[in-house]
Each structure stands twice: as C-alpha cells, then as structure tokens.
Design a protein around this motif. Structure first.
Motif, PDB file in Angstrom:
ATOM      1  N   VAL A 203      12.750  17.829  48.921  1.00 43.12           N
ATOM      2  CA  VAL A 203      11.640  17.596  48.004  1.00 43.12           C
ATOM      3  C   VAL A 203      11.132  16.162  48.156  1.00 43.12           C
ATOM      4  CG1 VAL A 203      12.359  19.310  46.289  1.00 43.12           C
ATOM      5  CG2 VAL A 203      13.181  16.951  46.087  1.00 43.12           C
ATOM      6  N   SER A 204       9.870  15.994  47.824  1.00 42.78           N
ATOM      7  CA  SER A 204       9.235  14.678  47.823  1.00 42.78           C
ATOM      8  C   SER A 204       8.821  14.376  46.388  1.00 42.78           C
ATOM      9  CB  SER A 204       8.016  14.689  48.751  1.00 42.78           C
ATOM     10  OG  SER A 204       7.508  13.396  48.913  1.00 42.78           O
ATOM     11  N   GLU A 257      15.370  12.506  37.208  1.00 38.14           N
ATOM     12  CA  GLU A 257      16.194  11.434  36.635  1.00 38.14           C
ATOM     13  C   GLU A 257      16.615  10.435  37.727  1.00 38.14           C
ATOM     14  OE1 GLU A 257      20.588  11.082  34.576  1.00 38.14           O
ATOM     15  OE2 GLU A 257      19.374  12.844  34.106  1.00 38.14           O
ATOM     16  N   ILE A 258      17.049  10.962  38.879  1.00 37.89           N
ATOM     17  CA  ILE A 258      17.479  10.079  39.967  1.00 37.89           C
ATOM     18  C   ILE A 258      16.295   9.295  40.528  1.00 37.89           C
ATOM     19  CG2 ILE A 258      18.347  10.056  42.351  1.00 37.89           C
ATOM     20  CD1 ILE A 258      20.297  12.235  41.591  1.00 37.89           C
ATOM     21  N   ALA A 259      15.141   9.970  40.718  1.00 40.70           N
ATOM     22  CA  ALA A 259      13.967   9.304  41.289  1.00 40.70           C
ATOM     23  C   ALA A 259      13.471   8.175  40.389  1.00 40.70           C
ATOM     24  CB  ALA A 259      12.855  10.323  41.528  1.00 40.70           C
ATOM     25  N   LEU A 260      13.446   8.421  39.087  1.00 49.75           N
ATOM     26  CA  LEU A 260      13.026   7.379  38.149  1.00 49.75           C
ATOM     27  C   LEU A 260      14.033   6.227  38.139  1.00 49.75           C
ATOM     28  CD1 LEU A 260      10.917   6.563  36.032  1.00 49.75           C
ATOM     29  CD2 LEU A 260      12.306   7.728  34.301  1.00 49.75           C
ATOM     30  N   GLU A 275      11.973  10.751  49.284  1.00 46.95           N
ATOM     31  CA  GLU A 275      12.423  12.049  49.787  1.00 46.95           C
ATOM     32  C   GLU A 275      13.876  12.283  49.361  1.00 46.95           C
ATOM     33  OE1 GLU A 275       9.666  13.179  50.986  1.00 46.95           O
ATOM     34  OE2 GLU A 275       8.842  11.161  51.153  1.00 46.95           O
ATOM     35  N   TYR A 276      14.151  13.505  48.922  1.00 47.87           N
ATOM     36  CA  TYR A 276      15.498  13.903  48.501  1.00 47.87           C
ATOM     37  C   TYR A 276      15.828  15.264  49.110  1.00 47.87           C
ATOM     38  CZ  TYR A 276      15.151  10.229  44.995  1.00 47.87           C
ATOM     39  OH  TYR A 276      15.001   9.007  44.380  1.00 47.87           O
ATOM     40  N   ILE A 277      17.105  15.471  49.424  1.00 49.15           N
ATOM     41  CA  ILE A 277      17.580  16.784  49.868  1.00 49.15           C
ATOM     42  C   ILE A 277      18.706  17.227  48.940  1.00 49.15           C
ATOM     43  CG2 ILE A 277      18.777  18.046  51.711  1.00 49.15           C
ATOM     44  CD1 ILE A 277      17.288  16.322  53.735  1.00 49.15           C
ATOM     45  N   PHE A 278      18.587  18.470  48.424  1.00 48.87           N
ATOM     46  CA  PHE A 278      19.622  19.029  47.550  1.00 48.87           C
ATOM     47  C   PHE A 278      20.772  19.520  48.428  1.00 48.87           C
ATOM     48  CE2 PHE A 278      16.258  19.021  44.455  1.00 48.87           C
ATOM     49  CZ  PHE A 278      16.900  18.934  43.226  1.00 48.87           C
ATOM     50  N   HIS A 279      21.746  18.657  48.665  1.00 50.28           N
ATOM     51  CA  HIS A 279      22.910  19.001  49.486  1.00 50.28           C
ATOM     52  C   HIS A 279      24.064  19.349  48.553  1.00 50.28           C
ATOM     53  CE1 HIS A 279      25.488  19.007  52.978  1.00 50.28           C
ATOM     54  NE2 HIS A 279      26.304  18.126  52.432  1.00 50.28           N
ATOM     55  N   ASN A 280      24.566  20.583  48.678  1.00 49.31           N
ATOM     56  CA  ASN A 280      25.594  21.084  47.754  1.00 49.31           C
ATOM     57  C   ASN A 280      25.145  20.960  46.301  1.00 49.31           C
ATOM     58  OD1 ASN A 280      27.328  21.687  49.910  1.00 49.31           O
ATOM     59  ND2 ASN A 280      28.208  19.628  49.900  1.00 49.31           N
ATOM     60  N   ILE A 286      16.961   9.923  50.484  1.00 50.53           N
ATOM     61  CA  ILE A 286      16.786   9.699  51.923  1.00 50.53           C
ATOM     62  C   ILE A 286      16.070   8.366  52.168  1.00 50.53           C
ATOM     63  CG2 ILE A 286      15.866  10.610  54.085  1.00 50.53           C
ATOM     64  CD1 ILE A 286      18.075  12.337  52.791  1.00 50.53           C
ATOM     65  N   GLU A 287      14.890   8.214  51.598  1.00 54.39           N
ATOM     66  CA  GLU A 287      14.126   6.982  51.795  1.00 54.39           C
ATOM     67  C   GLU A 287      12.991   6.918  50.798  1.00 54.39           C
ATOM     68  OE1 GLU A 287      12.891   7.693  55.875  1.00 54.39           O
ATOM     69  OE2 GLU A 287      10.862   8.152  55.194  1.00 54.39           O
ATOM     70  N   MET A 288      12.378   5.730  50.700  1.00 49.75           N
ATOM     71  CA  MET A 288      11.232   5.533  49.813  1.00 49.75           C
ATOM     72  C   MET A 288      10.061   4.975  50.607  1.00 49.75           C
ATOM     73  SD  MET A 288      10.782   3.084  46.424  1.00 49.75           S
ATOM     74  CE  MET A 288      11.653   4.172  45.287  1.00 49.75           C
ATOM     75  N   ASN A 289       8.874   5.529  50.338  1.00 48.78           N
ATOM     76  CA  ASN A 289       7.627   5.002  50.897  1.00 48.78           C
ATOM     77  C   ASN A 289       6.855   4.326  49.770  1.00 48.78           C
ATOM     78  OD1 ASN A 289       7.529   6.410  53.695  1.00 48.78           O
ATOM     79  ND2 ASN A 289       8.037   8.044  52.267  1.00 48.78           N
ATOM     80  N   THR A 290       6.457   3.081  49.988  1.00 50.87           N
ATOM     81  CA  THR A 290       5.755   2.352  48.928  1.00 50.87           C
ATOM     82  C   THR A 290       4.238   2.315  49.148  1.00 50.87           C
ATOM     83  OG1 THR A 290       6.130   0.238  50.065  1.00 50.87           O
ATOM     84  CG2 THR A 290       7.740   0.916  48.408  1.00 50.87           C
ATOM     85  N   ASN A 291       3.779   2.696  50.340  1.00 55.41           N
ATOM     86  CA  ASN A 291       2.350   2.893  50.599  1.00 55.41           C
ATOM     87  C   ASN A 291       2.167   4.298  51.166  1.00 55.41           C
ATOM     88  OD1 ASN A 291       1.595   0.390  49.719  1.00 55.41           O
ATOM     89  ND2 ASN A 291       0.833  -0.361  51.671  1.00 55.41           N
ATOM     90  N   PRO A 292       2.394   5.324  50.352  1.00 56.55           N
ATOM     91  CA  PRO A 292       2.313   6.697  50.867  1.00 56.55           C
ATOM     92  C   PRO A 292       0.888   7.066  51.245  1.00 56.55           C
ATOM     93  CG  PRO A 292       2.549   6.706  48.476  1.00 56.55           C
ATOM     94  CD  PRO A 292       2.709   5.284  48.909  1.00 56.55           C
TER      95      PRO A 292
END
Length: 323
Positions: A203-204, A257-260, A275-280, A286-292
């Motif tokens: 997810v993004s 909650e984690i993203a905030l 970007e996040y991946i639901f692993h288990n 994964i990483e953050m883009n500040t100028n998407p």
C-alpha cells in the motif's frame, strides 16, 4: 495582491521529465486569482523561467530572481516539484532557507534524511517501526554474495540508496543475478541497500499537513503486473492502483497509525507518500517520498480527491502552509 509563486521542476536526476510533468500539473491547477505562477526549470546546465512562448529567462541564483521586460521579478514562495536531487534531497530546501524564501516541501534535514533510504530506516527503527532486513554496500566495497544471501535471503531487492521512481532497482531470485543487479544500482548511486523480500499486500499512504493538521489520506493498494512496483508499473500502466485500498478496518487503522507516527517521528511537513507491505499481517515501512508525483494520475492526487480535496485546494494549501 497576488503572490508570485515559482513552480520548480526538472532536477539533476533520471526523474527530470517526471518532475516537469508534475510541475505543469501544478501550474495548470494553481488558483490564478490568488497566485501568479511562474514555471522555473532546474537543470544541470541552467536555471530559467519558461514563459508562455517557451522562451527562457535566466534565473539569478544569488537571490533567485529574473528580469522580464526590464522588471526584476522576485518570488514570495517556491512550489517544489523537483523529484530526486536537488529538490528532494535537501539541497534546494537549504538554498531557499538561506535566501529566506518559503518552499512547499519539508525542511532540508528531513529531505536529506528521507531521500537516503538507509538513514531513514535507521531513524525510524528505534521507534519500533517494522522494516525489512537490510544489507548495505558502498561503491568499492568487496561484494560477498553468500554473506548477502545469508543475511537477507532470496528473493531480495537490490536498490540504489538515493534514487526515485524505481530507477536502479532489481528483484534478485538467484545468486547469479546478484552482481548484475548491483551494477544496475550503481548506475544511479554509489550507495546500495539490499532488502529482504516481504510478501503481502503493498500500500501507498499519503500523509500531508493540511489546514494546520497532519492528516492521513485514503490509502492506495498497489497491484503490479510486474515483479514489483517498478518504473513500468508506476508510469506505463502496468499496475492497478486501488483507492481506497481493499483492507479490513483493523489493517487500515494499523497502517494509518504507523504512517502518521513515521511522519511525526521524522518531523515532516508538506506532502509525503510512504510505501508499506503487510508482511505476516504487519505493515512494514519501505521508504518515504517527500516530493511525490503530482500528475492527475499520480497516487497522492488520487488520494486527495478521494478525501474530497481538489488539486486546486491541495496546491493552495501547500503554499499557504509554507507561507
């Protein structure tokens, strides 16, 4: 009186054309009743204002101004849509800080930190943010393929440490693919991050500072037709981007909650897309883009529109917050 806004686009990286596309979208949708926008191209060769006839007017970098019909034009703020260096790694942010000109992206330290994938992960891990297992290489280091595989396993991802739009990224499935993938990454950067493969829903998540508050936008689920969310998946239609994501209420709350928390741990401002991946079942950062990307088809504008925020409102808010 209307504010003069420089819309910065271009940059020094492989993302030049993508950035120009984002800048033109901002130019198109900016509220012309409040602001007078100027397209400013940042390139390795030159910085210039591009007028409606496509004529170039050189920028004086000593004070970030230019001359038009005998008049000196200065700016009240800069709308930063430069992906990669120097707009997303802190260089432009520091330049504008020295000149006292507000700009819409995060501050220079946050930009430098988040642009460096290795440093960003190191900053959030102590706060309990789940991340992949990593292995780091610098150009000139000896490469021990067995050691890398013992640490991160197979398959794994080899990435340029400071790059965007999935340039310099390879999915490695066998030991024989490791060295060629490392060479691909070194074409983009002299630092590499090698990550363990995370299996699960990707997810993004957009988090922005909007009307004085940090808010999480509706989440986008990434379903790539390719091995991963690579350049073709991002820009050539080789993926589905589903907003809102098909998540349970529990999973949605988890990743929000984690993203905030990550946004606030890093003391971010302006736009961000992570970007996040639901692993288990657990969202891994994964990483953050500040100028998407800010084209109409880009993820963050899609998310804003699902939240009932038009592009004009989104861009106006960015300027008002930086001012």
């Amino acid at each position: 009186m209307k504010k003069n806004i420089a819309i910065l686009m271009g940059g020094y990286s492989s993302e030049f054309d993508i950035s120009v596309n984002s800048g033109h979208v901002v130019y198109k949708h900016l509220d012309k009743s409040k602001y007078t926008p100027y397209r400013v191209i940042i390139s390795k060769e030159d910085w210039y204002y591009l007028d409606e006839e496509e004529a170039r007017h050189p920028i004086d970098r000593s004070d970030f101004s230019f001359h038009l019909n005998g008049d000196k034009i200065t700016f009240d703020a800069a709308f930063n849509t430069v992906h990669g260096t120097p707009g997303e790694d802190g260089l432009l942010q520091a330049y504008f800080e020295l000149l006292g000109i507000p700009q819409t992206a995060c501050d220079f330290y946050q930009a430098a930190l988040t642009f460096n994938k290795r440093d960003c992960i190191s900053a959030v891990k102590p706060y309990g943010i789940p991340c992949a297992t990593n292995y780091y290489l610098n150009k000139g280091d000896q490469v021990h393929v067995k050691e890398i595989i013992n640490q991160v396993g197979l398959p794994c991802f080899v990435k340029a440490n400071k790059s965007g739009s999935s340039y310099g990224v390879s999915k490695v499935k066998t030991a024989e693919e490791m060295l060629p993938a490392i060479e691909v990454a070194y074409k983009e950067d002299d630092e590499i991050i090698i990550e363990s493969f995370l299996s699960g829903t990707e997810v993004s998540v957009g988090v922005i500072h909007y009307k004085g508050k940090d808010i999480v936008l509706p989440i986008t689920e990434i379903v790539s037709e390719n091995e991963f969310f690579d350049y073709a998946a991002k820009y050539e239609g080789k993926s589905q981007e589903i907003t809102p994501a098909r998540l349970s209420e529990e999973d949605r709350k988890k990743v929000e909650e984690i993203a905030l928390k990550v946004y606030q741990i890093l003391k971010m401002s302006g736009f961000s897309r992570s970007e996040y991946i639901f692993h288990n079942g657990i969202p891994h950062f994964i990483e953050m883009n500040t100028n998407p990307g800010l084209s109409e088809a880009s993820i963050l504008p899609q998310q804003a529109q699902k939240a009932g925020i038009s592009l004009t409102e989104l861009f106006s808010n960015a300027i008002e917050m930086c001012l």
